[in-house]
Write a protein that holds these residues in place. Sequence first.
Motif, PDB file in Angstrom:
ATOM      1  N   LEU A 341      26.797  35.041  42.507  1.00  0.00           N
ATOM      2  CA  LEU A 341      26.052  35.207  43.617  1.00  0.00           C
ATOM      3  C   LEU A 341      25.624  33.823  44.243  1.00  0.00           C
ATOM      4  CD1 LEU A 341      23.780  38.123  42.305  1.00  0.00           C
ATOM      5  CD2 LEU A 341      25.383  38.166  43.828  1.00  0.00           C
ATOM      6  N   VAL A 342      25.263  32.984  43.452  1.00  0.00           N
ATOM      7  CA  VAL A 342      24.929  31.505  43.945  1.00  0.00           C
ATOM      8  C   VAL A 342      26.059  30.834  44.436  1.00  0.00           C
ATOM      9  CG1 VAL A 342      24.012  29.197  43.273  1.00  0.00           C
ATOM     10  CG2 VAL A 342      23.320  31.193  42.330  1.00  0.00           C
ATOM     11  N   ASP A 343      27.312  31.068  44.073  1.00  0.00           N
ATOM     12  CA  ASP A 343      28.669  30.702  44.790  1.00  0.00           C
ATOM     13  C   ASP A 343      28.661  30.935  46.191  1.00  0.00           C
ATOM     14  OD1 ASP A 343      29.439  28.907  42.736  1.00  0.00           O
ATOM     15  OD2 ASP A 343      30.678  30.317  41.790  1.00  0.00           O
ATOM     16  N   ASN A 344      28.559  32.380  46.262  1.00  0.00           N
ATOM     17  CA  ASN A 344      28.369  32.834  47.675  1.00  0.00           C
ATOM     18  C   ASN A 344      27.263  32.443  48.467  1.00  0.00           C
ATOM     19  OD1 ASN A 344      30.759  34.554  47.161  1.00  0.00           O
ATOM     20  ND2 ASN A 344      29.815  36.364  46.395  1.00  0.00           N
ATOM     21  N   ALA A 345      26.269  32.630  47.742  1.00  0.00           N
ATOM     22  CA  ALA A 345      25.305  31.999  48.770  1.00  0.00           C
ATOM     23  C   ALA A 345      25.152  30.573  49.207  1.00  0.00           C
ATOM     24  CB  ALA A 345      23.801  32.188  48.049  1.00  0.00           C
ATOM     25  N   ALA A 406      39.370  32.723  55.359  1.00  0.00           N
ATOM     26  CA  ALA A 406      39.933  31.604  55.424  1.00  0.00           C
ATOM     27  C   ALA A 406      40.364  31.238  53.567  1.00  0.00           C
ATOM     28  CB  ALA A 406      39.216  30.537  56.000  1.00  0.00           C
ATOM     29  N   ARG A 407      41.251  30.442  53.483  1.00  0.00           N
ATOM     30  CA  ARG A 407      41.598  30.043  52.277  1.00  0.00           C
ATOM     31  C   ARG A 407      40.527  29.188  51.643  1.00  0.00           C
ATOM     32  NH1 ARG A 407      46.429  25.743  50.576  1.00  0.00           N
ATOM     33  NH2 ARG A 407      45.865  25.629  48.486  1.00  0.00           N
ATOM     34  N   ASP A 408      39.847  28.238  52.696  1.00  0.00           N
ATOM     35  CA  ASP A 408      39.010  27.178  51.942  1.00  0.00           C
ATOM     36  C   ASP A 408      37.682  28.021  51.881  1.00  0.00           C
ATOM     37  OD1 ASP A 408      40.811  25.369  52.059  1.00  0.00           O
ATOM     38  OD2 ASP A 408      40.257  24.846  54.119  1.00  0.00           O
ATOM     39  N   ASP A 409      37.454  29.030  52.284  1.00  0.00           N
ATOM     40  CA  ASP A 409      36.019  29.682  52.213  1.00  0.00           C
ATOM     41  C   ASP A 409      35.775  30.580  50.803  1.00  0.00           C
ATOM     42  OD1 ASP A 409      35.840  30.582  55.783  1.00  0.00           O
ATOM     43  OD2 ASP A 409      35.226  28.952  54.754  1.00  0.00           O
ATOM     44  N   GLY A 410      36.597  30.523  49.920  1.00  0.00           N
ATOM     45  CA  GLY A 410      36.092  31.066  48.527  1.00  0.00           C
ATOM     46  C   GLY A 410      37.615  32.158  48.349  1.00  0.00           C
ATOM     47  N   GLY A 411      37.310  33.147  47.416  1.00  0.00           N
ATOM     48  CA  GLY A 411      38.236  33.692  46.356  1.00  0.00           C
ATOM     49  C   GLY A 411      38.864  34.789  47.417  1.00  0.00           C
ATOM     50  N   ALA A 412      39.281  35.649  46.408  1.00  0.00           N
ATOM     51  CA  ALA A 412      39.965  36.679  46.672  1.00  0.00           C
ATOM     52  C   ALA A 412      39.164  38.127  47.063  1.00  0.00           C
ATOM     53  CB  ALA A 412      41.213  37.055  45.536  1.00  0.00           C
ATOM     54  N   GLY A 413      38.120  38.019  47.210  1.00  0.00           N
ATOM     55  CA  GLY A 413      37.181  39.350  47.319  1.00  0.00           C
ATOM     56  C   GLY A 413      36.968  39.991  45.966  1.00  0.00           C
ATOM     57  N   LEU A 414      37.018  39.342  44.963  1.00  0.00           N
ATOM     58  CA  LEU A 414      36.430  40.356  43.552  1.00  0.00           C
ATOM     59  C   LEU A 414      35.221  39.853  43.213  1.00  0.00           C
ATOM     60  CD1 LEU A 414      40.287  39.715  41.927  1.00  0.00           C
ATOM     61  CD2 LEU A 414      39.374  41.764  42.901  1.00  0.00           C
ATOM     62  N   GLY A 415      34.790  38.715  43.725  1.00  0.00           N
ATOM     63  CA  GLY A 415      33.167  38.174  43.040  1.00  0.00           C
ATOM     64  C   GLY A 415      32.345  39.323  43.101  1.00  0.00           C
ATOM     65  N   LEU A 416      32.183  39.861  44.385  1.00  0.00           N
ATOM     66  CA  LEU A 416      30.882  41.135  44.092  1.00  0.00           C
ATOM     67  C   LEU A 416      31.422  42.189  43.310  1.00  0.00           C
ATOM     68  CD1 LEU A 416      29.371  40.758  47.885  1.00  0.00           C
ATOM     69  CD2 LEU A 416      28.557  39.980  45.855  1.00  0.00           C
ATOM     70  N   ALA A 417      32.538  42.524  43.413  1.00  0.00           N
ATOM     71  CA  ALA A 417      32.903  43.776  42.742  1.00  0.00           C
ATOM     72  C   ALA A 417      32.823  43.517  41.202  1.00  0.00           C
ATOM     73  CB  ALA A 417      34.423  43.966  42.847  1.00  0.00           C
ATOM     74  N   ILE A 418      33.157  42.205  40.707  1.00  0.00           N
ATOM     75  CA  ILE A 418      32.587  41.954  39.114  1.00  0.00           C
ATOM     76  C   ILE A 418      31.110  41.849  39.079  1.00  0.00           C
ATOM     77  CG2 ILE A 418      32.794  39.898  37.720  1.00  0.00           C
ATOM     78  CD1 ILE A 418      35.449  39.287  38.928  1.00  0.00           C
ATOM     79  N   VAL A 419      30.606  41.418  40.073  1.00  0.00           N
ATOM     80  CA  VAL A 419      29.068  41.312  39.974  1.00  0.00           C
ATOM     81  C   VAL A 419      28.530  42.891  39.489  1.00  0.00           C
ATOM     82  CG1 VAL A 419      26.857  40.858  40.975  1.00  0.00           C
ATOM     83  CG2 VAL A 419      28.568  39.266  41.065  1.00  0.00           C
ATOM     84  N   ARG A 420      28.719  43.683  40.451  1.00  0.00           N
ATOM     85  CA  ARG A 420      28.335  45.207  40.303  1.00  0.00           C
ATOM     86  C   ARG A 420      28.799  45.690  38.812  1.00  0.00           C
ATOM     87  NH1 ARG A 420      28.880  49.737  45.036  1.00  0.00           N
ATOM     88  NH2 ARG A 420      26.898  48.656  45.351  1.00  0.00           N
ATOM     89  N   GLU A 421      30.065  45.551  38.684  1.00  0.00           N
ATOM     90  CA  GLU A 421      30.350  46.188  37.381  1.00  0.00           C
ATOM     91  C   GLU A 421      29.519  45.561  36.078  1.00  0.00           C
ATOM     92  OE1 GLU A 421      32.465  48.515  36.646  1.00  0.00           O
ATOM     93  OE2 GLU A 421      32.882  48.665  38.894  1.00  0.00           O
ATOM     94  N   LEU A 422      29.512  44.244  36.019  1.00  0.00           N
ATOM     95  CA  LEU A 422      28.585  43.681  35.087  1.00  0.00           C
ATOM     96  C   LEU A 422      27.065  43.929  35.187  1.00  0.00           C
ATOM     97  CD1 LEU A 422      29.989  39.874  35.333  1.00  0.00           C
ATOM     98  CD2 LEU A 422      30.434  41.614  33.579  1.00  0.00           C
ATOM     99  N   VAL A 423      26.540  44.188  36.242  1.00  0.00           N
ATOM    100  CA  VAL A 423      25.269  44.567  36.416  1.00  0.00           C
ATOM    101  C   VAL A 423      24.936  46.021  35.874  1.00  0.00           C
ATOM    102  CG1 VAL A 423      23.166  45.280  37.942  1.00  0.00           C
ATOM    103  CG2 VAL A 423      24.452  42.966  38.016  1.00  0.00           C
ATOM    104  N   ARG A 424      26.008  46.996  36.223  1.00  0.00           N
ATOM    105  CA  ARG A 424      26.010  48.374  35.562  1.00  0.00           C
ATOM    106  C   ARG A 424      25.981  48.337  34.184  1.00  0.00           C
ATOM    107  NH1 ARG A 424      30.255  51.468  39.864  1.00  0.00           N
ATOM    108  NH2 ARG A 424      28.683  51.718  41.452  1.00  0.00           N
TER     109      ARG A 424
END
Length: 454
Positions: A341-345, A406-424
């Motif tokens: 979350l902090v990485d995205n923010a 953009a490649r420089d803006d971050g990952g592959a779009g898995l970060g928030l998916a991982i966050v939701r699974e870990l929070v559950r």
Amino acid sequence: MALGVFGLTIGLALGGVVLLGALRFVLQRNVDTEAFRTADAVALLAAEDVLPDPLPVAGGQVRVQVVDGQGRIRAASIDADRLVPMVRPERLRHDRRQRLDVPAERVGLAGPVQVVTVPAGTANDPLTVLVARSMADVRQSTHVVRVILLVAFPLLVTVLAGVAWRVVGATLRPVEALRRGAEEITRQPAGTGRLPVPASADEIHRLAVTLNGMLDRLESGRVRQRAFVSDAAHELRSPLTNIRTELEVAQRLADRTDWTAVTANLLADTDRLSRLVDDLLLLARLDEAPPARGTGPVELGALLTEVAARYPAPPVRVAMPPGPLWTTGNADELRRVLSNLVDNAVRHAFGSVVLAAEATSAPRRTVGPGVGTYHLVTVTDDGPGIPAADRERVFGRFTRLDDGRARDDGGAGLGLAIVRELVRRAGGSITLTDAPERHGLRVCLLLPAAPAGD
């Protein structure tokens, strides 16, 4: 079906045997009761020494004799023999009641004959009352019932077999339709299709509806799996293509290659590829592993401070809670949640990222049944935010908004998916809202509270 008919035949045959045996028993009992009643009445007359001659009896199929200890006939009914006893003297027991079968010729009655004996008289003059009753009626009745059963049994079995065949066939016809539908589905390459649902509102109808629901879920799972594999292949191909291009260009330029720049680019692509593989493996483990709640106490203030220490201040700062806030969960998984979350923010913030935690009371229905106490953890940035229409979509796997591709803006779009699974897995929930100043994004985590130091 054949086994059912065979079982029905055996059951009816056993029922017929039982019915015939019960009829014979009841008729025999009635004969015995009537004969002993007549004998007891005559014995009472003998005890009072008022035996009439001839003895009065009812019915033409009954013979009565009263014999003494020497086998002489003292009295007899009008149709009974007055010289020869109905039972040979050696078969008589003067001290107990008997039931004997004798030849019909000796008594003068038709059919098998049964004789009951009852002691009478006195000790000085013992007498025995003999009552003979023809069993022809009993035999005739059982014979008639036997013939009726033998004639009706095949007809009854045939009729019941036909009815059962029609009824069972009508009942199993929807099952056969389900079988053919399932066979047709298995023949299709993708295994798609639906089973026919019968119009009748019975168990077969509910079974078909349930199976179609299962097929819908399987198809949805296959679609998600194909999309996941396709997205994963696409994301893996990008860094590999970059690495291949860098190496091919460096090979062609030979001595003019800036190996320092090439190495930096290769390391960046390798790091991106490594992070992507790690995220895919983590998601695979989360899909297969059951929820692991309450693995240990975690103090949220210390966890926020630890995560924020990895980033420069500013932009990242922590609004410490007034006291320790404890939650239950896996410390490494919660640390991964906050780090993502902090990485995205940080990636999208203009100049400020704030981490905060506070105690709150929230209905447990947001994450499960009942009501319980939760701690609210927030990550707020002053970036462009996320439109309300996309706040649920961004939790999907390989989902990135247009400005994040953009490649420089971050990952592959898995970060928030991982966050939701870990929070559950931790027993909590996550939502996205507007920042308090209406400019930016606030991520709200509800984590179950635990007693201090638990």
